[in-house]
Design a protein around this motif. Structure first.
Motif, PDB file in Angstrom:
ATOM      1  N   HIS A 173       0.846  -1.199   0.000  1.00 28.73           N
ATOM      2  CA  HIS A 173       0.000   0.000   0.000  1.00 28.73           C
ATOM      3  C   HIS A 173       0.881   1.248   0.000  1.00 28.73           C
ATOM      4  O   HIS A 173       0.627   2.202   0.746  1.00 28.73           O
ATOM      5  CB  HIS A 173      -0.929  -0.010   1.208  1.00 28.73           C
ATOM      6  N   ALA A 174       1.917   1.222  -0.808  1.00 27.45           N
ATOM      7  CA  ALA A 174       2.932   2.278  -0.810  1.00 27.45           C
ATOM      8  C   ALA A 174       2.310   3.666  -0.919  1.00 27.45           C
ATOM      9  O   ALA A 174       1.527   3.951  -1.837  1.00 27.45           O
ATOM     10  CB  ALA A 174       3.895   2.054  -1.967  1.00 27.45           C
ATOM     11  N   GLY A 175       2.646   4.506   0.049  1.00 27.67           N
ATOM     12  CA  GLY A 175       2.193   5.889   0.034  1.00 27.67           C
ATOM     13  C   GLY A 175       0.779   6.103   0.522  1.00 27.67           C
ATOM     14  O   GLY A 175       0.339   7.249   0.659  1.00 27.67           O
ATOM     15  N   ASP A 176       0.033   5.025   0.796  1.00 25.43           N
ATOM     16  CA  ASP A 176      -1.356   5.140   1.249  1.00 25.43           C
ATOM     17  C   ASP A 176      -1.436   4.713   2.712  1.00 25.43           C
ATOM     18  O   ASP A 176      -1.617   3.531   3.025  1.00 25.43           O
ATOM     19  CB  ASP A 176      -2.261   4.267   0.381  1.00 25.43           C
ATOM     20  N   ALA A 177      -1.291   5.679   3.600  1.00 25.24           N
ATOM     21  CA  ALA A 177      -1.258   5.377   5.032  1.00 25.24           C
ATOM     22  C   ALA A 177      -2.564   4.770   5.512  1.00 25.24           C
ATOM     23  O   ALA A 177      -2.574   3.853   6.340  1.00 25.24           O
ATOM     24  CB  ALA A 177      -0.942   6.638   5.825  1.00 25.24           C
ATOM     25  N   GLY A 178      -3.684   5.281   5.009  1.00 26.67           N
ATOM     26  CA  GLY A 178      -4.973   4.752   5.433  1.00 26.67           C
ATOM     27  C   GLY A 178      -5.136   3.289   5.092  1.00 26.67           C
ATOM     28  O   GLY A 178      -5.584   2.480   5.934  1.00 26.67           O
ATOM     29  N   ALA A 179      -4.752   2.921   3.876  1.00 29.68           N
ATOM     30  CA  ALA A 179      -4.849   1.520   3.464  1.00 29.68           C
ATOM     31  C   ALA A 179      -3.862   0.651   4.238  1.00 29.68           C
ATOM     32  O   ALA A 179      -4.170  -0.503   4.580  1.00 29.68           O
ATOM     33  CB  ALA A 179      -4.600   1.400   1.966  1.00 29.68           C
ATOM     34  N   THR A 180      -2.685   1.179   4.508  1.00 33.33           N
ATOM     35  CA  THR A 180      -1.687   0.424   5.277  1.00 33.33           C
ATOM     36  C   THR A 180      -2.212   0.115   6.672  1.00 33.33           C
ATOM     37  O   THR A 180      -2.120  -1.026   7.156  1.00 33.33           O
ATOM     38  CB  THR A 180      -0.375   1.221   5.385  1.00 33.33           C
ATOM     39  N   LEU A 181      -2.773   1.118   7.327  1.00 35.59           N
ATOM     40  CA  LEU A 181      -3.282   0.921   8.685  1.00 35.59           C
ATOM     41  C   LEU A 181      -4.505   0.007   8.695  1.00 35.59           C
ATOM     42  O   LEU A 181      -4.674  -0.804   9.615  1.00 35.59           O
ATOM     43  CB  LEU A 181      -3.614   2.264   9.320  1.00 35.59           C
ATOM     44  N   ALA A 182      -5.342   0.096   7.685  1.00 31.14           N
ATOM     45  CA  ALA A 182      -6.502  -0.790   7.602  1.00 31.14           C
ATOM     46  C   ALA A 182      -6.050  -2.235   7.421  1.00 31.14           C
ATOM     47  O   ALA A 182      -6.608  -3.158   8.036  1.00 31.14           O
ATOM     48  CB  ALA A 182      -7.405  -0.369   6.446  1.00 31.14           C
ATOM     49  N   ALA A 183      -5.028  -2.441   6.598  1.00 31.22           N
ATOM     50  CA  ALA A 183      -4.502  -3.794   6.389  1.00 31.22           C
ATOM     51  C   ALA A 183      -3.843  -4.321   7.658  1.00 31.22           C
ATOM     52  O   ALA A 183      -3.960  -5.517   7.978  1.00 31.22           O
ATOM     53  CB  ALA A 183      -3.500  -3.790   5.239  1.00 31.22           C
ATOM     54  N   LEU A 184      -3.162  -3.449   8.383  1.00 34.14           N
ATOM     55  CA  LEU A 184      -2.559  -3.857   9.648  1.00 34.14           C
ATOM     56  C   LEU A 184      -3.627  -4.266  10.644  1.00 34.14           C
ATOM     57  O   LEU A 184      -3.508  -5.293  11.330  1.00 34.14           O
ATOM     58  CB  LEU A 184      -1.708  -2.715  10.211  1.00 34.14           C
ATOM     59  N   ALA A 185      -4.703  -3.485  10.731  1.00 33.67           N
ATOM     60  CA  ALA A 185      -5.799  -3.819  11.648  1.00 33.67           C
ATOM     61  C   ALA A 185      -6.419  -5.167  11.285  1.00 33.67           C
ATOM     62  O   ALA A 185      -6.726  -5.985  12.167  1.00 33.67           O
ATOM     63  CB  ALA A 185      -6.862  -2.721  11.615  1.00 33.67           C
TER      64      ALA A 185
END
Length: 203
Positions: free
Chosen positions: A90-102
């Motif tokens: 999810h390079a550069g997309d913090a929201g998507a990165t955090l959603a995937a982490l959750a």
């Protein structure tokens, strides 16, 4: 992730090369440490579970603390690889990165063997900050905080370090919730909390 667990399959008798025997001991120790706690598990119990002699055990791990550090180091390496992969996807997309982490943390919390964060559990057992187990915990948590700060920076956070501290607190609370409360609630609640923190730091 750090909360992923070693296989629950009991190891058989020790055999194979030196590396295989060490791996067998580490697998047995990791499984027992996570399930029962580092202090509660004796070296003798690990020796019996691994099917090795005391001489063999202490040849590979001079102390039980050495085995505990190896256990945590293995979890840390696996979690760092997984989190780096999530961020890369999810390079550069913090929201998507955090959603995937959750979502990933929620998946772990729903496993049958889940009993909280291995690093939080181990840290609670060793109060002395100079103890090698406590240092291993601190080192990994420092890495995790830097990772979250980088993600927050990707999302345009005004204070990435502050955002990371808040994200870490939410993550820790989610792991407790998954252990003692409602594991199914971890992913959606954590995703919502992550999004709220990121939004709060974008203004």
């Amino acid at each position: 992730m750090e909360t992923s667990k070693p296989t629950a399959t009991a190891p058989g008798p020790a055999r194979g090369g030196r590396g295989q025997v060490r791996a067998r001991i580490l697998e047995a120790g990791s499984r027992l440490f996570y399930a029962e706690g580092v202090r509660a598990v004796s070296a003798d119990k690990v020796i019996a579970a691994a099917g090795v002699s005391k001489v063999t055990f202490y040849r590979h791990f001079p102390t039980k603390d050495d085995l505990a550090v190896a256990y945590l180091s293995g979890l840390a390496a696996a979690e760092r690889e997984q989190l780096d992969d999530i961020r890369e996807q999810h390079a550069g997309d913090a929201g998507a990165t955090l959603a995937a982490l959750a979502a990933a943390l929620g998946d772990v919390a729903r496993t049958d063997v889940f009993r909280g964060c291995a690093f939080v559990n181990a840290g609670a057992e060793f109060a002395d900050p100079a103890h090698p187990v406590r240092r291993a915990v601190a080192d990994h948590r420092a890495w995790y905080a830097r990772f979250l700060a980088d993600v927050a920076r990707d999302g345009g956070a005004d204070d990435p370090a502050a955002a990371a501290a808040e994200l870490m607190m939410l993550r820790d609370g989610a792991m407790v919730c998954g252990d003692v409360d409602d594991a199914d609630a971890v992913a959606p609640r954590l995703a919502a909390g992550f999004a709220a923190v990121l939004a709060a730091h974008q203004g």
